[in-house]
Design a protein around this motif. Sequence first.
Motif, PDB file in Angstrom:
ATOM      1  N   UNK A  31       0.820  -1.220   0.000  1.00 40.19           N
ATOM      2  CA  UNK A  31       0.000   0.000   0.000  1.00 40.19           C
ATOM      3  C   UNK A  31       0.853   1.269   0.000  1.00 40.19           C
ATOM      4  N   UNK A  32       2.020   1.227   0.588  1.00 42.80           N
ATOM      5  CA  UNK A  32       2.845   2.414   0.726  1.00 42.80           C
ATOM      6  C   UNK A  32       3.838   2.591  -0.424  1.00 42.80           C
ATOM      7  N   UNK A  33       4.417   1.508  -0.955  1.00 44.27           N
ATOM      8  CA  UNK A  33       5.568   1.646  -1.848  1.00 44.27           C
ATOM      9  C   UNK A  33       5.355   1.064  -3.241  1.00 44.27           C
ATOM     10  N   UNK A  34       4.180   0.614  -3.563  1.00 40.58           N
ATOM     11  CA  UNK A  34       3.961   0.065  -4.902  1.00 40.58           C
ATOM     12  C   UNK A  34       2.858   0.843  -5.598  1.00 40.58           C
ATOM     13  N   UNK A  35       2.959   0.870  -6.912  1.00 40.55           N
ATOM     14  CA  UNK A  35       1.915   1.470  -7.728  1.00 40.55           C
ATOM     15  C   UNK A  35       1.908   0.758  -9.061  1.00 40.55           C
ATOM     16  N   UNK A  36       0.794   0.874  -9.723  1.00 40.90           N
ATOM     17  CA  UNK A  36       0.594   0.129 -10.955  1.00 40.90           C
ATOM     18  C   UNK A  36       0.781   1.078 -12.131  1.00 40.90           C
ATOM     19  N   UNK A  37       1.655   0.657 -13.059  1.00 42.90           N
ATOM     20  CA  UNK A  37       1.885   1.400 -14.289  1.00 42.90           C
ATOM     21  C   UNK A  37       1.579   0.429 -15.407  1.00 42.90           C
ATOM     22  N   UNK A  38       0.548   0.803 -16.193  1.00 45.35           N
ATOM     23  CA  UNK A  38       0.041  -0.047 -17.266  1.00 45.35           C
ATOM     24  C   UNK A  38      -0.220  -1.448 -16.719  1.00 45.35           C
ATOM     25  N   UNK A  39       0.496  -2.466 -17.181  1.00 42.60           N
ATOM     26  CA  UNK A  39       0.216  -3.852 -16.767  1.00 42.60           C
ATOM     27  C   UNK A  39       1.185  -4.374 -15.707  1.00 42.60           C
ATOM     28  N   UNK A  40       2.089  -3.554 -15.252  1.00 46.11           N
ATOM     29  CA  UNK A  40       3.033  -4.087 -14.279  1.00 46.11           C
ATOM     30  C   UNK A  40       3.106  -3.215 -13.042  1.00 46.11           C
ATOM     31  N   UNK A  41       3.628  -3.881 -12.025  1.00 43.43           N
ATOM     32  CA  UNK A  41       3.725  -3.245 -10.709  1.00 43.43           C
ATOM     33  C   UNK A  41       5.105  -2.630 -10.588  1.00 43.43           C
ATOM     34  N   UNK A  42       5.168  -1.340 -10.102  1.00 42.44           N
ATOM     35  CA  UNK A  42       6.455  -0.707  -9.888  1.00 42.44           C
ATOM     36  C   UNK A  42       6.586  -0.383  -8.408  1.00 42.44           C
ATOM     37  N   UNK A  43       7.842  -0.349  -7.986  1.00 40.42           N
ATOM     38  CA  UNK A  43       8.155  -0.073  -6.584  1.00 40.42           C
ATOM     39  C   UNK A  43       8.927   1.241  -6.561  1.00 40.42           C
ATOM     40  N   UNK A  44       8.540   2.159  -5.657  1.00 36.67           N
ATOM     41  CA  UNK A  44       9.249   3.447  -5.583  1.00 36.67           C
ATOM     42  C   UNK A  44      10.641   3.267  -4.997  1.00 36.67           C
TER      43      UNK A  44
END
Length: 189
Positions: A31-44
Amino acid sequence: MGKTIRQLSEELKLSKQGINQSINSINGFRSKHTYKVKNHLEIDNQGVKMLANFDKQKRQERQPNQQDKNDKNDKNDKIDHILLKQLDVKDQQIANLQQALDQQQKLQIATVTENHRLKEHIRKLSGLLEPSSATQQQQSNDKDDTLSNSINAIHDNAENDKQDQSHIVDEKKKRIHKNKVNKSWWHFW
């Protein structure tokens, strides 16, 4: 700008499943460090640092565990080595006992064979002695016959002596009778 799980796995040299396990093991990380970009998950970037530190911590935790495991393995190896030596000694003892047992069995067989040979020899000697016993019996019978003959001869001699004595007595009686006859009264005439 963040990194994908695939980029992070290549950078940290971990599998994607390992990264996912790390993400799931940290509370609230998704919930804090991941976000979804298009079809994949990215980590800050902060999440990337946390995962890198988490990986280092796990490695450090593993190292003492590895050290403990290595120590345990060394101890186990030493114990295994000692046990192998003991097994070698026991194997040697068993081999010696087996050899002694084999020797005893060979001696037992030799003794039994010798006993059979001696019994057969005794049987042969007994076969030779039985005729000797018959010969001894015959000799004993011959002695008995000789003794019997001697007794008979003595008896016959005694009979002959009695007859001779009887004959002598008869002769004396005849002489006495003759003398009596001669002494009769008509003889004087």
